[in-house]
Design a protein around this motif. Structure first.
Motif, PDB file in Angstrom:
ATOM      1  N   ASP A 153       1.413   6.668  -7.008  1.00  0.00           N
ATOM      2  CA  ASP A 153       0.362   7.609  -7.406  1.00  0.00           C
ATOM      3  C   ASP A 153       0.860   9.049  -7.286  1.00  0.00           C
ATOM      4  O   ASP A 153       0.590   9.882  -8.157  1.00  0.00           O
ATOM      5  CB  ASP A 153      -0.889   7.435  -6.544  1.00  0.00           C
ATOM      6  CG  ASP A 153      -1.667   6.166  -6.855  1.00  0.00           C
ATOM      7  OD1 ASP A 153      -1.396   5.520  -7.891  1.00  0.00           O
ATOM      8  OD2 ASP A 153      -2.558   5.815  -6.040  1.00  0.00           O
ATOM      9  N   GLN A 154       1.579   9.345  -6.219  1.00  0.00           N
ATOM     10  CA  GLN A 154       2.105  10.695  -6.011  1.00  0.00           C
ATOM     11  C   GLN A 154       3.109  11.056  -7.103  1.00  0.00           C
ATOM     12  O   GLN A 154       3.092  12.172  -7.632  1.00  0.00           O
ATOM     13  CB  GLN A 154       2.761  10.774  -4.628  1.00  0.00           C
ATOM     14  CG  GLN A 154       3.116  12.166  -4.191  1.00  0.00           C
ATOM     15  CD  GLN A 154       3.740  12.171  -2.818  1.00  0.00           C
ATOM     16  OE1 GLN A 154       4.822  11.613  -2.622  1.00  0.00           O
ATOM     17  NE2 GLN A 154       3.051  12.788  -1.866  1.00  0.00           N
ATOM     18  N   ARG A 183       8.442  11.062   1.015  1.00  0.00           N
ATOM     19  CA  ARG A 183       8.595   9.684   0.528  1.00  0.00           C
ATOM     20  C   ARG A 183       9.895   9.078   1.051  1.00  0.00           C
ATOM     21  O   ARG A 183       9.917   7.926   1.496  1.00  0.00           O
ATOM     22  CB  ARG A 183       8.565   9.639  -1.008  1.00  0.00           C
ATOM     23  CG  ARG A 183       7.200   9.815  -1.611  1.00  0.00           C
ATOM     24  CD  ARG A 183       7.164   9.464  -3.096  1.00  0.00           C
ATOM     25  NE  ARG A 183       8.143  10.187  -3.886  1.00  0.00           N
ATOM     26  CZ  ARG A 183       7.946  11.402  -4.403  1.00  0.00           C
ATOM     27  NH1 ARG A 183       6.808  12.031  -4.204  1.00  0.00           N
ATOM     28  NH2 ARG A 183       8.878  11.976  -5.128  1.00  0.00           N
ATOM     29  N   ASP A 219       2.182   1.811  -3.474  1.00  0.00           N
ATOM     30  CA  ASP A 219       1.114   2.228  -4.373  1.00  0.00           C
ATOM     31  C   ASP A 219       0.799   3.716  -4.179  1.00  0.00           C
ATOM     32  O   ASP A 219       0.639   4.458  -5.152  1.00  0.00           O
ATOM     33  CB  ASP A 219      -0.132   1.380  -4.139  1.00  0.00           C
ATOM     34  CG  ASP A 219      -1.068   1.369  -5.331  1.00  0.00           C
ATOM     35  OD1 ASP A 219      -0.591   1.481  -6.488  1.00  0.00           O
ATOM     36  OD2 ASP A 219      -2.284   1.233  -5.114  1.00  0.00           O
ATOM     37  N   GLU A 220       0.723   4.155  -2.932  1.00  0.00           N
ATOM     38  CA  GLU A 220       0.487   5.570  -2.645  1.00  0.00           C
ATOM     39  C   GLU A 220       1.612   6.434  -3.219  1.00  0.00           C
ATOM     40  O   GLU A 220       1.365   7.489  -3.811  1.00  0.00           O
ATOM     41  CB  GLU A 220       0.398   5.808  -1.138  1.00  0.00           C
ATOM     42  CG  GLU A 220      -0.849   5.266  -0.489  1.00  0.00           C
ATOM     43  CD  GLU A 220      -0.780   5.313   1.033  1.00  0.00           C
ATOM     44  OE1 GLU A 220       0.181   5.891   1.604  1.00  0.00           O
ATOM     45  OE2 GLU A 220      -1.703   4.762   1.664  1.00  0.00           O
ATOM     46  N   GLN A 221       2.849   5.971  -3.038  1.00  0.00           N
ATOM     47  CA  GLN A 221       3.981   6.749  -3.527  1.00  0.00           C
ATOM     48  C   GLN A 221       4.017   6.788  -5.043  1.00  0.00           C
ATOM     49  O   GLN A 221       4.334   7.822  -5.635  1.00  0.00           O
ATOM     50  CB  GLN A 221       5.292   6.217  -2.946  1.00  0.00           C
ATOM     51  CG  GLN A 221       5.387   6.481  -1.457  1.00  0.00           C
ATOM     52  CD  GLN A 221       6.777   6.309  -0.907  1.00  0.00           C
ATOM     53  OE1 GLN A 221       7.713   5.903  -1.602  1.00  0.00           O
ATOM     54  NE2 GLN A 221       6.936   6.625   0.365  1.00  0.00           N
ATOM     55  N   LEU A 256       0.828  -1.216   0.000  1.00  0.00           N
ATOM     56  CA  LEU A 256       0.000   0.000   0.000  1.00  0.00           C
ATOM     57  C   LEU A 256       0.861   1.265   0.000  1.00  0.00           C
ATOM     58  O   LEU A 256       0.549   2.232  -0.699  1.00  0.00           O
ATOM     59  CB  LEU A 256      -0.941  -0.004   1.207  1.00  0.00           C
ATOM     60  CG  LEU A 256      -2.017  -1.099   1.197  1.00  0.00           C
ATOM     61  CD1 LEU A 256      -2.797  -1.097   2.513  1.00  0.00           C
ATOM     62  CD2 LEU A 256      -2.953  -0.945   0.011  1.00  0.00           C
TER      63      LEU A 256
END
Length: 181
Positions: free
Chosen positions: A75-76, A165, A71-73, A68
């Motif tokens: 997207d960023q 990040r 995935d968040e990183q 997760l």
């Protein structure tokens, strides 16, 4: 009748003209800024794909959390690409055009290994993000020298996101101490 021919000729000339956007920045400044931003764009695309690669191939006891997080990183990172490219176009310069162009321009190294340990993934991504922060600071300096406040302002936000990040990856990759904490 001649007026219609003149209008058609002017329209044809405009269609053949290269893509240009008016700006008060000097031609030298726009070339320097665009070159620097295109390098950042290539690095961001490379880091995006590496982050997704590690997201897809994550394993181990912390799989869900790391999966997760990456995935968040990713997207960023992907969210950075359009504003970078559009900024380059706003100052009247061309941007990256293909995967090959990205590959020729990127400085973030690919990782095509068959298997990478989860800790190795986090460490490598943390280092890549740390290097990206340094490059963003360099480009910020180029923008400052050219008085390109708009690009510099965008870069300031990307520096903050990239530092976050790096921090998250560093902390997630720490080994547990002897007490299990």
């Amino acid at each position: 009748m001649e007026r219609n021919d003149e209008v058609v000729q002017r329209a044809e000339r405009k269609q053949r003209a290269p893509l240009t956007t008016p700006t008060d920045l000097t031609p030298e400044a726009t070339r320097n800024i665009a070159g620097a931003l295109n390098s950042i764009l290539a690095d961001v695309f490379a880091l995006y794909l590496k982050t997704k690669n590690f997201h897809w191939h994550m394993s181990g006891p912390h799989f869900r959390d790391y999966h997760l997080l990456l995935d968040e990183q990713a997207d960023q990172l992907f969210a950075m690409t359009d504003p970078i490219a559009e900024r380059i176009r706003k100052i009247g310069q061309p941007t990256l055009k293909s995967i090959g162009h990205i590959a020729r321009t990127q400085r973030i190294l690919d990782n095509d290994a068959e298997y990478v340990e989860p800790g190795g993934m986090l460490s490598e991504l943390a280092e890549d993000n740390r290097m990206l922060v340094g490059r963003l600071r360099e480009v910020h300096g180029i923008c400052d020298d050219s008085r390109d406040i708009a690009s510099a302002s965008l870069i300031e936000n990307w520096i903050d996101e990239t530092e976050e990040r790096t921090w998250f990856l560093f902390e997630a990759g720490r080994r547990l101490d002897s007490t299990g904490h």
